[in-house]
Design a protein around this motif. Structure first.
Motif, PDB file in Angstrom:
ATOM      1  N   MET A   1      37.330 -16.007 -35.572  1.00 32.69           N
ATOM      2  CA  MET A   1      36.759 -15.411 -34.369  1.00 32.69           C
ATOM      3  C   MET A   1      35.660 -14.432 -34.781  1.00 32.69           C
ATOM      4  SD  MET A   1      38.890 -13.696 -31.347  1.00 32.69           S
ATOM      5  CE  MET A   1      38.578 -12.007 -31.018  1.00 32.69           C
ATOM      6  N   ASN A   2      34.474 -14.687 -34.337  1.00 33.10           N
ATOM      7  CA  ASN A   2      33.332 -13.866 -34.728  1.00 33.10           C
ATOM      8  C   ASN A   2      32.763 -13.191 -33.493  1.00 33.10           C
ATOM      9  OD1 ASN A   2      31.416 -12.719 -36.327  1.00 33.10           O
ATOM     10  ND2 ASN A   2      30.363 -14.633 -36.832  1.00 33.10           N
ATOM     11  N   LYS A   3      33.368 -12.060 -33.137  1.00 33.59           N
ATOM     12  CA  LYS A   3      32.916 -11.330 -31.958  1.00 33.59           C
ATOM     13  C   LYS A   3      31.543 -10.732 -32.188  1.00 33.59           C
ATOM     14  CE  LYS A   3      35.316  -8.072 -30.021  1.00 33.59           C
ATOM     15  NZ  LYS A   3      36.359  -7.148 -29.612  1.00 33.59           N
ATOM     16  N   ARG A   4      30.749 -10.737 -31.158  1.00 33.04           N
ATOM     17  CA  ARG A   4      29.423 -10.139 -31.238  1.00 33.04           C
ATOM     18  C   ARG A   4      29.543  -8.614 -31.296  1.00 33.04           C
ATOM     19  NH1 ARG A   4      24.163 -12.047 -28.362  1.00 33.04           N
ATOM     20  NH2 ARG A   4      22.847 -10.311 -28.918  1.00 33.04           N
ATOM     21  N   ARG A  34      30.286  -1.104 -36.867  1.00 37.07           N
ATOM     22  CA  ARG A  34      29.503  -2.293 -36.532  1.00 37.07           C
ATOM     23  C   ARG A  34      28.937  -2.196 -35.116  1.00 37.07           C
ATOM     24  NH1 ARG A  34      32.098  -6.837 -34.747  1.00 37.07           N
ATOM     25  NH2 ARG A  34      30.651  -8.482 -34.401  1.00 37.07           N
ATOM     26  N   PHE A  35      27.613  -2.190 -35.020  1.00 35.09           N
ATOM     27  CA  PHE A  35      26.935  -2.273 -33.729  1.00 35.09           C
ATOM     28  C   PHE A  35      25.478  -2.668 -33.952  1.00 35.09           C
ATOM     29  CE2 PHE A  35      26.533   2.151 -35.050  1.00 35.09           C
ATOM     30  CZ  PHE A  35      25.199   2.463 -34.803  1.00 35.09           C
ATOM     31  N   GLU A  36      24.916  -3.298 -32.933  1.00 38.51           N
ATOM     32  CA  GLU A  36      23.485  -3.619 -32.947  1.00 38.51           C
ATOM     33  C   GLU A  36      22.736  -2.432 -32.380  1.00 38.51           C
ATOM     34  OE1 GLU A  36      22.450  -7.237 -30.916  1.00 38.51           O
ATOM     35  OE2 GLU A  36      24.228  -8.261 -31.702  1.00 38.51           O
ATOM     36  N   LEU A  37      21.521  -2.229 -32.862  1.00 40.23           N
ATOM     37  CA  LEU A  37      20.702  -1.125 -32.387  1.00 40.23           C
ATOM     38  C   LEU A  37      19.385  -1.666 -31.865  1.00 40.23           C
ATOM     39  CD1 LEU A  37      20.433   1.926 -32.060  1.00 40.23           C
ATOM     40  CD2 LEU A  37      19.513   2.018 -34.382  1.00 40.23           C
ATOM     41  N   GLU A  38      19.117  -1.381 -30.610  1.00 45.28           N
ATOM     42  CA  GLU A  38      17.854  -1.773 -29.985  1.00 45.28           C
ATOM     43  C   GLU A  38      17.071  -0.490 -29.719  1.00 45.28           C
ATOM     44  OE1 GLU A  38      16.369  -4.378 -26.170  1.00 45.28           O
ATOM     45  OE2 GLU A  38      18.244  -3.277 -25.981  1.00 45.28           O
ATOM     46  N   ILE A  39      15.799  -0.495 -30.076  1.00 43.03           N
ATOM     47  CA  ILE A  39      14.950   0.674 -29.866  1.00 43.03           C
ATOM     48  C   ILE A  39      13.830   0.267 -28.916  1.00 43.03           C
ATOM     49  CG2 ILE A  39      13.460   2.382 -30.971  1.00 43.03           C
ATOM     50  CD1 ILE A  39      15.156   1.709 -33.574  1.00 43.03           C
ATOM     51  N   LYS A  75      30.927  11.065 -30.000  1.00 37.07           N
ATOM     52  CA  LYS A  75      30.909  10.361 -28.713  1.00 37.07           C
ATOM     53  C   LYS A  75      30.572   8.881 -28.911  1.00 37.07           C
ATOM     54  CE  LYS A  75      29.597  11.005 -23.976  1.00 37.07           C
ATOM     55  NZ  LYS A  75      29.022  11.902 -23.000  1.00 37.07           N
ATOM     56  N   VAL A  76      29.663   8.595 -29.829  1.00 32.15           N
ATOM     57  CA  VAL A  76      29.294   7.205 -30.110  1.00 32.15           C
ATOM     58  C   VAL A  76      30.487   6.456 -30.692  1.00 32.15           C
ATOM     59  CG1 VAL A  76      27.808   5.712 -31.496  1.00 32.15           C
ATOM     60  CG2 VAL A  76      26.846   7.742 -30.397  1.00 32.15           C
ATOM     61  N   ILE A  77      31.158   7.039 -31.659  1.00 31.79           N
ATOM     62  CA  ILE A  77      32.318   6.400 -32.282  1.00 31.79           C
ATOM     63  C   ILE A  77      33.431   6.202 -31.260  1.00 31.79           C
ATOM     64  CG2 ILE A  77      34.154   6.747 -33.983  1.00 31.79           C
ATOM     65  CD1 ILE A  77      31.908   8.059 -35.750  1.00 31.79           C
ATOM     66  N   GLU A  78      33.655   7.196 -30.412  1.00 31.76           N
ATOM     67  CA  GLU A  78      34.681   7.071 -29.354  1.00 31.76           C
ATOM     68  C   GLU A  78      34.318   5.924 -28.414  1.00 31.76           C
ATOM     69  OE1 GLU A  78      36.473   9.576 -25.559  1.00 31.76           O
ATOM     70  OE2 GLU A  78      35.030  10.533 -26.884  1.00 31.76           O
ATOM     71  N   TYR A  79      33.059   5.847 -27.992  1.00 34.64           N
ATOM     72  CA  TYR A  79      32.613   4.779 -27.098  1.00 34.64           C
ATOM     73  C   TYR A  79      32.821   3.416 -27.758  1.00 34.64           C
ATOM     74  CZ  TYR A  79      29.420   1.581 -24.779  1.00 34.64           C
ATOM     75  OH  TYR A  79      28.872   0.481 -24.150  1.00 34.64           O
ATOM     76  N   LEU A  80      32.389   3.279 -29.010  1.00 36.03           N
ATOM     77  CA  LEU A  80      32.513   1.997 -29.697  1.00 36.03           C
ATOM     78  C   LEU A  80      33.963   1.594 -29.905  1.00 36.03           C
ATOM     79  CD1 LEU A  80      29.640   2.409 -32.314  1.00 36.03           C
ATOM     80  CD2 LEU A  80      29.657   0.883 -30.321  1.00 36.03           C
ATOM     81  N   SER A  81      34.835   2.562 -30.155  1.00 34.00           N
ATOM     82  CA  SER A  81      36.245   2.233 -30.358  1.00 34.00           C
ATOM     83  C   SER A  81      36.904   1.737 -29.075  1.00 34.00           C
ATOM     84  CB  SER A  81      37.006   3.441 -30.913  1.00 34.00           C
ATOM     85  OG  SER A  81      37.153   4.442 -29.918  1.00 34.00           O
ATOM     86  N   LYS A  82      36.413   2.169 -27.936  1.00 35.86           N
ATOM     87  CA  LYS A  82      36.983   1.738 -26.650  1.00 35.86           C
ATOM     88  C   LYS A  82      36.541   0.328 -26.260  1.00 35.86           C
ATOM     89  CE  LYS A  82      37.606   6.289 -24.620  1.00 35.86           C
ATOM     90  NZ  LYS A  82      37.159   7.239 -23.615  1.00 35.86           N
ATOM     91  N   ILE A  83      35.373  -0.094 -26.725  1.00 37.11           N
ATOM     92  CA  ILE A  83      34.886  -1.427 -26.317  1.00 37.11           C
ATOM     93  C   ILE A  83      35.120  -2.483 -27.359  1.00 37.11           C
ATOM     94  CG2 ILE A  83      33.164  -0.487 -24.747  1.00 37.11           C
ATOM     95  CD1 ILE A  83      31.047  -1.230 -26.869  1.00 37.11           C
ATOM     96  N   ASP A  84      35.528  -2.085 -28.545  1.00 39.82           N
ATOM     97  CA  ASP A  84      35.719  -3.056 -29.632  1.00 39.82           C
ATOM     98  C   ASP A  84      37.018  -3.817 -29.506  1.00 39.82           C
ATOM     99  OD1 ASP A  84      35.012  -4.452 -31.841  1.00 39.82           O
ATOM    100  OD2 ASP A  84      35.776  -2.950 -33.243  1.00 39.82           O
TER     101      ASP A  84
END
Length: 84
Positions: A1-4, A34-39, A75-84
């Motif tokens: 399983m390769n989640k985006r 692990r996250f993608e970054l769009e600027i 806050k970023v790490i908390e956000y990412l942990s909730k959606i991962d």
């Protein structure tokens, strides 16, 4: 399983030291999280420039504004942990 990987978007502009600082901090976070970054340069889109004005950089995940002006790594790490 390769989640985006989740995507975070930085609304920024050229010649903005706060934007550069936030992007550098996010790149450092990417070494451990692990996250993608769009600027996106707000000055390339009149609607974005009107929306964000001088309030850049703004970091957004999905439709959630995570922080602006300065990176809040916790806050970023908390956000990412909730959606991962």
């Amino acid at each position: 399983m390769n989640k985006r990987a989740p995507k975070l978007t930085v609304y920024s502009r050229a010649y903005c030291h706060l934007c550069d600082d936030m992007i550098t901090g996010l790149r450092a976070l990417q070494t451990a999280t692990r996250f993608e970054l769009e600027i996106i340069d707000v000055d390339r889109d009149p609607a974005l420039e009107a929306r964000y004005g001088e309030r850049v950089p703004v970091l957004v995940g999905a439709a959630t504004e995570l922080c602006h002006y300065h990176l809040d790594p916790a806050k970023v790490i908390e956000y990412l942990s909730k959606i991962d």
